[in-house]
Design an enzyme around this catalytic site. Structure first.
Site, PDB file in Angstrom:
ATOM      1  N   LYS A 193       0.867  -1.218   0.175  1.00 57.04           N
ATOM      2  CA  LYS A 193       0.183  -0.334   0.048  1.00 57.04           C
ATOM      3  C   LYS A 193       0.893   1.692   0.611  1.00 57.04           C
ATOM      4  CE  LYS A 193      -3.861  -2.360  -0.140  1.00 57.04           C
ATOM      5  NZ  LYS A 193      -4.863  -3.069   0.620  1.00 57.04           N
TER       6      LYS A 193
HETATM    7  C1  PLP Z   1      -5.896  -3.533   1.384  1.00 56.83           C
HETATM    8  C2  PLP Z   1      -7.346  -3.554   1.207  1.00 56.83           C
HETATM    9  C3  PLP Z   1      -8.597  -3.977   1.888  1.00 56.83           C
HETATM   10  C4  PLP Z   1      -7.618  -4.328   3.488  1.00 56.83           C
HETATM   11  O1  PLP Z   1      -6.009  -4.234   3.700  1.00 56.83           O
HETATM   12  P1  PLP Z   1      -5.392  -4.813   4.653  1.00 56.83           P
HETATM   13  O2  PLP Z   1      -4.450  -4.573   5.505  1.00 56.83           O
HETATM   14  O3  PLP Z   1      -4.745  -5.949   3.237  1.00 56.83           O
HETATM   15  O4  PLP Z   1      -6.157  -6.573   5.601  1.00 56.83           O
HETATM   16  C5  PLP Z   1      -9.076  -3.109   2.197  1.00 56.83           C
HETATM   17  N1  PLP Z   1      -9.653  -2.584   0.825  1.00 56.83           N
HETATM   18  C6  PLP Z   1      -9.653  -2.281  -0.146  1.00 56.83           C
HETATM   19  C7  PLP Z   1     -10.049  -1.382  -1.336  1.00 56.83           C
HETATM   20  C8  PLP Z   1      -7.968  -2.572  -0.111  1.00 56.83           C
HETATM   21  O5  PLP Z   1      -7.574  -2.610  -0.817  1.00 56.83           O
END
Ligand code: PLP
Length: 415
Positions: A193
């Site tokens: 991310k």
């Molecule tokens: C990555 C993501 C999540 C969840 O995050 P994690 O930290 O991987 O649990 C939720 N919503 C979206 C749109 C994402 O891309």
């Protein structure tokens, strides 16, 4: 010599992370609380502004889960969810025994269509006699949704909004940071991310009262007694103090990361400007300021790409891009909805040139696991899914990489 592989979004360290981690070890705070967790939450509160409170959690998914509980979602309830998203937006609705009701997107931002949301809520109320308990809006690939219009619909029906800003950390709408518009805002610090804590997330809360409730639920819901007394079901969702140390280090470079993603997107835009049949997804209006977590392009369905007649011939083994974990073996080479042949051929051409590319998220209303959920579709997310591709955009992607990637794409197009 083979060119080094370019990935979609690799984590990039500031160099300060180890200092914070070392401090956690030196002071024996190797637990899911402590100075790094508190410090990271303060950094996040300062970054998002608007006098919000933040709870650091073990993942973005857990943040979605807790926000739903705080909105009173339980078994048998309905929650309006943007269909065009990653499964972590909707899976927690299922964890609670509730039903996601999927709403399609508009073409400008690829996010939830406000008018369709309004019609969908009216129809749910007419059909079930009950109002949905929450609305989950997503900032897909970092792109802000039409949040003013969505909030107007939510206000009209008096339903709380949860913003899934997992991909939209640092994006803004009319100058305000995404994740601060609704009742709750979800952030993710997974490895790929905008910033990372290796794995982690956070929930942006409206006030101290909500913050307390989320913190209570995230730490096993303990009552104030000298022994462990439980009157609610809690969760073990707090971020570790070691991981929060990575987060504090990352917060020292978050603005640079965001600027870099935007720079990479600008470069793709320039280099694709004269390439017929390829459209780079962009901010639709001056109110919208995406972080461009991933740069996304659409391939015209009439564009011919080398090898397109041979794609989908074989059953795939493993996940595209070598995603973590175990994937079930595919039963067939095809599903009922898949990217166009030219898109898959382009993905393969890039893969052979050592570039990771990925189709857009497949809409949840077309996922077999959600086939029995109500959905309000307008064809937008399905058509985008068929034409779209995500390109490398992270802090490790150089200008030279972008030039190379665009060249690979141009060479794969048949004239
Ligand atoms: C990555 C993501 C999540 C969840 O995050 P994690 O930290 O991987 O649990 C939720 N919503 C979206 C749109 C994402 O891309």
């Amino acid at each position: 010599m083979e060119r080094k592989r370019v990935y979609l979004c690799l984590a990039h360290m500031s160099g300060k992370e180890m200092d914070y981690i070392k401090e956690a070890f030196d002071t024996n705070w190797v637990v899911p609380l402590g100075p790094n967790v508190n410090g990271f939450e303060k950094d996040l509160e300062e970054f998002v502004g608007e006098e919000k409170r933040v709870v650091a959690l073990s993942s973005g998914t857990s943040a979605v889960h807790l926000s739903l509980i705080a909105c009173g979602v339980g078994a048998g309830d309905e929650v309006m969810v943007q269909s065009f998203t990653f499964c972590a937006s909707s899976n927690p609705v299922k964890y609670l025994g509730a039903t996601p009701v999927f709403v399609d997107s508009e073409r400008d931002t690829w996010n939830m269509d406000p008018q369709l949301l309004d019609e969908a809520i009216a129809d749910r109320v007419a059909k079930t006699g009950r109002k949905p308990k929450a609305i989950i809006v997503v900032y897909l690939y970092g792109m802000p949704a039409k949040i003013s219009e969505l909030l107007a619909v939510a206000d009209k029906w008096n339903i709380p909004v949860i913003e899934d800003a997992a991909e939209g950390f640092g994006s803004s709408y009319k100058g305000q940071i995404c994740g601060t518009f609704g009742r709750y805002g979800v952030l993710s610090f997974n490895g790929n991310k905008m910033i990372t804590t290796s794995g982690g997330g956070a929930l942006i809360c409206p006030d101290d009262k909500a913050w307390n409730e989320i913190m209570f639920l995230a730490t096993q819901a303990r009552e104030s007694y000298p022994y462990y007394q439980h009157e609610h079901i809690g969760y073990n969702y707090r971020l570790s103090n070691v991981c929060a140390g990575i987060g504090r280090g990352q917060m020292t470079v978050v603005s640079e990361h965001i600027a870099h993603h935007r720079h990479v997107h600008e470069l793709y835009k320039q280099l694709f400007a004269n390439v017929e049949g390829i459209t780079v997804h962009d901010n639709a209006t001056s109110d919208i300021n995406s972080n461009f977590w991933l740069c996304t392009i659409l391939l015209d369905e009439h564009l011919h790409v080398e090898g397109e007649e041979d794609v989908y011939a074989e059953v795939v083994s493993g996940a595209v891009g070598g995603a973590a974990g175990v994937t079930h073996a595919a039963k067939s080479a095809h599903t009922k909805l898949e990217p166009n042949r030219n898109v898959e051929a382009m993905r393969i051409a890039l893969d052979k040139a050592n570039v990771e590319a990925r189709p857009l998220w497949k809409p949840m209303h077309r996922q077999p696991v959600y086939s029995d959920c109500p959905c309000y579709a307008n064809g937008v997310s399905e058509s985008l899914f068929k034409c779209g591709l995500c390109l490398p955009s992270g802090p490790c992607v150089s200008d030279e990489d972008v030039t190379y990637i665009v060249d690979v794409i141009k060479r794969a197009i048949l004239h």
